[in-house]
Design a protein around this motif. Structure first.
Motif, PDB file in Angstrom:
ATOM      1  N   LEU A  27       0.915  -1.114   0.184  1.00 57.63           N
ATOM      2  CA  LEU A  27      -0.130   0.025  -0.163  1.00 57.63           C
ATOM      3  C   LEU A  27       0.977   1.349   0.090  1.00 57.63           C
ATOM      4  O   LEU A  27       0.617   2.139  -0.727  1.00 57.63           O
ATOM      5  CB  LEU A  27      -0.887   0.005   1.335  1.00 57.63           C
ATOM      6  CG  LEU A  27      -1.645   1.125   1.493  1.00 57.63           C
ATOM      7  CD1 LEU A  27      -2.824   1.352   0.091  1.00 57.63           C
ATOM      8  CD2 LEU A  27      -2.607   1.141   2.672  1.00 57.63           C
ATOM      9  N   ARG A  28       2.041   1.168   0.838  1.00 56.49           N
ATOM     10  CA  ARG A  28       2.804   2.535   0.885  1.00 56.49           C
ATOM     11  C   ARG A  28       3.338   2.646  -0.717  1.00 56.49           C
ATOM     12  O   ARG A  28       3.734   3.718  -0.957  1.00 56.49           O
ATOM     13  CB  ARG A  28       3.955   2.430   1.934  1.00 56.49           C
ATOM     14  CG  ARG A  28       3.155   2.394   3.209  1.00 56.49           C
ATOM     15  CD  ARG A  28       4.332   2.391   4.308  1.00 56.49           C
ATOM     16  NE  ARG A  28       3.775   2.554   5.657  1.00 56.49           N
ATOM     17  CZ  ARG A  28       3.649   1.715   6.819  1.00 56.49           C
ATOM     18  NH1 ARG A  28       4.659   0.873   6.617  1.00 56.49           N
ATOM     19  NH2 ARG A  28       3.041   1.782   7.833  1.00 56.49           N
ATOM     20  N   LYS A  31       0.902   4.345  -2.616  1.00 54.53           N
ATOM     21  CA  LYS A  31       0.787   5.504  -2.119  1.00 54.53           C
ATOM     22  C   LYS A  31       2.011   6.324  -2.743  1.00 54.53           C
ATOM     23  O   LYS A  31       1.787   7.745  -3.262  1.00 54.53           O
ATOM     24  CB  LYS A  31       0.437   5.660  -0.681  1.00 54.53           C
ATOM     25  CG  LYS A  31       0.546   6.786  -0.089  1.00 54.53           C
ATOM     26  CD  LYS A  31       0.295   7.036   1.514  1.00 54.53           C
ATOM     27  CE  LYS A  31       0.642   8.266   2.218  1.00 54.53           C
ATOM     28  NZ  LYS A  31       0.562   8.333   3.496  1.00 54.53           N
ATOM     29  N   GLU A  32       3.139   6.056  -2.663  1.00 53.34           N
ATOM     30  CA  GLU A  32       4.300   6.893  -3.097  1.00 53.34           C
ATOM     31  C   GLU A  32       4.172   7.042  -4.579  1.00 53.34           C
ATOM     32  O   GLU A  32       4.613   7.978  -5.135  1.00 53.34           O
ATOM     33  CB  GLU A  32       5.633   6.123  -2.641  1.00 53.34           C
ATOM     34  CG  GLU A  32       6.878   6.900  -2.917  1.00 53.34           C
ATOM     35  CD  GLU A  32       7.006   7.971  -2.341  1.00 53.34           C
ATOM     36  OE1 GLU A  32       7.750   8.796  -2.999  1.00 53.34           O
ATOM     37  OE2 GLU A  32       6.738   8.089  -1.069  1.00 53.34           O
ATOM     38  N   MET A  34       1.597   7.201  -6.501  1.00 50.60           N
ATOM     39  CA  MET A  34       0.638   8.403  -6.599  1.00 50.60           C
ATOM     40  C   MET A  34       1.094   9.767  -6.452  1.00 50.60           C
ATOM     41  O   MET A  34       0.823  10.788  -6.933  1.00 50.60           O
ATOM     42  CB  MET A  34      -0.502   7.960  -6.012  1.00 50.60           C
ATOM     43  CG  MET A  34      -1.244   6.568  -6.617  1.00 50.60           C
ATOM     44  SD  MET A  34      -2.688   6.275  -5.451  1.00 50.60           S
ATOM     45  CE  MET A  34      -3.773   7.601  -5.641  1.00 50.60           C
ATOM     46  N   ALA A  35       1.682   9.812  -5.135  1.00 51.70           N
ATOM     47  CA  ALA A  35       2.089  11.045  -4.764  1.00 51.70           C
ATOM     48  C   ALA A  35       3.292  11.870  -5.553  1.00 51.70           C
ATOM     49  O   ALA A  35       3.442  12.762  -5.717  1.00 51.70           O
ATOM     50  CB  ALA A  35       3.071  10.828  -3.249  1.00 51.70           C
TER      51      ALA A  35
END
Length: 122
Positions: A27-28, A31-32, A34-35
């Motif tokens: 998940l991280r 998320k990274e 996408m960021a």
């Protein structure tokens, strides 16, 4: 940021999800990625495609942004962190920059951390 985001999944499996820490690590990574697209890509669309087979998971994150403008940008902390997390799960990460950016994460299933998860005290 006005970015359209879609997730697609391609699977014919009915299996239990990954163990908690492996799942959080994955998940991280998502998320990274996408960021990074929000901060650097100047994109209007992102798409995450998940492809499953009995022993393999491939996640492909694509955007329609400017891609990686120079080799120096490819060596940023975000990409290194994502690659390290994927390696901890026994997988590999690759990327390319043609008509936007594409990150591909190939992982063995079931997901397992290759290092010990952090201890949690309650």
């Amino acid at each position: 940021h006005g970015i359209e985001f879609r997730i697609e999944e391609d699977s014919n499996l009915c299996q239990a999800g990954p163990m908690v820490f492996a799942g959080l690590s994955l998940l991280r990574v998502i998320k990274e990625s996408m960021a990074n697209a929000v901060k650097h890509a100047a994109c209007s669309q992102m798409k995450l495609v998940a492809e499953f087979s009995p022993d393999h998971l491939r996640l492909t994150m694509r955007d329609n942004g400017i891609g990686f403008p120079s080799p120096a940008h490819r060596e940023g902390r975000g990409l290194r962190n994502m690659a390290a997390r994927i390696k901890e799960l026994g997988g590999t990460m690759s990327y390319r920059s043609e008509q936007g950016a594409e990150l591909v994460f190939d992982l063995p299933l079931p997901l397992k951390l290759q290092v010990s998860p952090p201890e949690i005290s309650i």
